[in-house]
Write an enzyme that holds these catalytic residues in place. Sequence first.
Site, PDB file in Angstrom:
ATOM      1  CB  VAL A  38      -3.627 -10.256   6.101  1.00  0.00           C
ATOM      2  CG1 VAL A  38      -5.022 -10.377   6.095  1.00  0.00           C
ATOM      3  CG2 VAL A  38      -2.892 -11.395   5.878  1.00  0.00           C
ATOM      4  CB  CYS A  39      -6.223  -6.312   5.174  1.00  0.00           C
ATOM      5  SG  CYS A  39      -7.245  -5.071   5.461  1.00  0.00           S
ATOM      6  CB  THR A  40      -3.988  -1.996   5.437  1.00  0.00           C
ATOM      7  OG1 THR A  40      -4.171  -2.574   7.016  1.00  0.00           O
ATOM      8  CG2 THR A  40      -5.438  -1.551   5.284  1.00  0.00           C
TER       9      THR A  40
END
Length: 339
Positions: free
Chosen positions: A113-115
């Site tokens: 998720v995301c970074t």
Amino acid sequence: MNRKRPGTGPLTVTVFVFPGVRLLDVTGPIEVFASANEFGGHYRVRIASADGAEVITSAGTRLSADLRVDDVREPYDVLVVPGGPEWETLIKDDALLDAVRQLNEKARCTASVCTGAFLLAAAGLLDGRRAATHWRQSRQLALRFPSVQVEPDAIFVRDGPMMTSAGVTAGIDLSLALVEDHYGAEVARAVAKDMVVFMQRPGGQSQFSVRSRVPHTRQEMLRRVLDAVTENPEANHTLSAMARRAGVSVRHMTRLFDEEVGTTPARYVEQVRLEAAQVMLETDDDPMSVVARRTGFGSPESLRRAFVRHLGVTPGAFRASFRTTGVGTKGSVSEAVSP
């Protein structure tokens, strides 16, 4: 991915947490899987930390862990690797990356998720694969890990057993896709309606960043020009001013934009200014004259013309639409989340 029907035993989801993890990166996917259990899914969700101890998230909230990474010995179904705002520090943590590799070895599918994509990339798990991350960091992911094919406009990307998603709430989109893989579209749709989110949100990340859509240019001088526009959109960015700063002719600057950016200097500047104005309208209460001045449009009328031309709405209508939760408006939940 093999679809697993209800009644055939639980699917195990392991969410890896660490100090500084972003809270919604963790709780968003967990809520999706927990909600799926109410509509025919059968998930067992557990939280793992390196030593089994609780962690403090980037929001300051404490999260308890169910087990240590070393306790994960049997194969399981899904590993979720969240991100955190301090990703530059996290990717230098060898122990953390070893834990990610260890958990990945037992997982049938690994999702970030995301970074969290930076952790997967730093662990060598995205080499030769396509991937997504938050639009603000997509260029950094591509620069730091050239063996990863970054798709800056994707909400989430699936490449073999690896899945990566864009910023924060995109982890919900990714998790819904997993629910659909495991239990079918009806269950995923029920979860989306229950959570009042899109089954499949419209558009990609292009709505969030003009700069992230610009191909990486080999011209250092041009990169400085592009960065100067995004950092200070209200400054003088006429073609002659940009050419003067770069130390090249107007003709050469025009050719560089055409070859490297795929648009004209004027159009690029207007797009950046339009994006800056959108952000101000979404987050501030400044009058239109201030928004126009700070974003380089000069006057409210010039701002209005740009919005109507590119977005089909006036700045005032944009602010009204994007700064409300929709409470009290017409429309049903099923309309909001239908695919």
